[in-house]
Design an enzyme around this catalytic site. Structure first.
Site, PDB file in Angstrom:
ATOM      1  N   SER A 153     -36.075 -76.887 -27.755  1.00 57.85           N
ATOM      2  CA  SER A 153     -35.094 -76.806 -26.387  1.00 57.85           C
ATOM      3  C   SER A 153     -35.937 -74.891 -25.786  1.00 57.85           C
ATOM      4  CB  SER A 153     -33.986 -76.137 -26.851  1.00 57.85           C
ATOM      5  OG  SER A 153     -32.827 -75.209 -25.670  1.00 57.85           O
ATOM      6  N   TYR A 166     -27.286 -71.707 -32.233  1.00 56.90           N
ATOM      7  CA  TYR A 166     -28.641 -72.338 -31.419  1.00 56.90           C
ATOM      8  C   TYR A 166     -29.637 -72.112 -31.308  1.00 56.90           C
ATOM      9  CZ  TYR A 166     -29.839 -76.344 -28.551  1.00 56.90           C
ATOM     10  OH  TYR A 166     -30.812 -77.383 -27.867  1.00 56.90           O
TER      11      TYR A 166
END
Length: 270
Positions: A153, A166
């Protein structure tokens, strides 16, 4: 009609019932690969993905397994062992704990970090561990390096994202991509793709339709290319790493974010 350049190759895509994983699986099937579709809970959606892959001519099997556990990864590797080899592995399964205000350190618990790391970091490692002999076998039979793709990501590059936990896991996944690309060559090549915003149910399940439309419009306004990406947009770039077009590429981390990293303000700050 896509070229069947992956005909005969065997692929495993984790978290492939919905979203980006599903899009990658369908594109691999369209190009001739046989597939293992994986989910943890989304069985009905996974069955739909299997049916779509079958329509495209792929031999497809569904394996429900939790990649955060050794048992789940062994179950997936055992399913692939029926082929005797594995040409393609996509570590796509991932979770988050939403805490968008990164200054609120009380928004995350120790368990939030452990749960997120278990899926996003330990999961890809455990599955690589379980599948390594099959990936090496494919190299021995074909003389072509097996292809592993880690779905990371933009959060792992810039520190933005749904939570500090995250972002930290995706940064760790990027580093692991480098470590294993070096260690497992030449039999296995490993790359990562780092999407920015993707319009999937991660957002759609948390927002009503008006909120989601405003969010998507805001993302498009914030990116240099003026678009909000969907799963197919990211999958087109991801599949590059799984074909012979990238046969000389390993240890690469590719941002696919419509230029978001060039100048992005968190949605909550606008």
């Amino acid at each position: 009609m896509a070229e069947k350049d992956l005909a005969g190759r065997k692929a495993l895509v984790t978290g492939s019932a919905t979203g980006l994983g599903r899009s990658i699986a369908l594109k691999l099937a369209e190009r001739g690969a046989d597939l293992i579709i994986n989910c943890t809970r989304s069985l009905s959606e996974a069955e739909e993905t299997v049916a779509e892959c079958n329509k495209l001519g792929a031999q497809t099997q569904l394996v429900a397994a939790d990649v955060s556990t050794e048992e789940g990864c062994r179950k997936l590797a055992d399913a692939a062992s029926g082929w005797g080899r594995l040409d393609i592995l996509v570590n796509n399964a991932g979770i988050t704990r939403h805490a968008q205000d990164h200054s609120d350190l009380d928004a995350l618990t120790r368990q939030d970090f452990l749960d997120t790391y278990a899926v996003n970091v330990a999961g890809p490692f455990l599955l690589m561990q379980a599948c390594k002999p099959l990936l090496e076998k494919a190299y021995e039979e074909s003389g072509r390096a097996s292809a592993v793709l880690n779905v990371s990501s933009i959060a792992g590059v810039t520190g933005i994202g749904s939570s500090v936990a995250y972002a930290a896991t995706k940064g760790a996944l990027n580093t692991m991509t480098l470590s294993l690309a070096r260690a497992l060559a030449p039999a296995i090549r490993i790359n990562a793709v780092c999407p920015g915003f993707i319009g999937t149910r991660w957002f759609k399940d948390r927002l009503n339709s008006d909120q989601y439309e405003r969010m998507e419009a805001g993302v498009a306004k914030a990116t240099p290319l003026g678009v909000a990406s969907g799963p197919d947009d990211i999958a087109d770039s991801a599949v590059f790493f799984l074909t012979d077009a990238s046969r000389h590429v390993t240890g690469e981390t590719l941002l696919v974010d419509a230029g978001m990293h060039l100048g992005y303000a968190p949605l909550s700050a606008r």
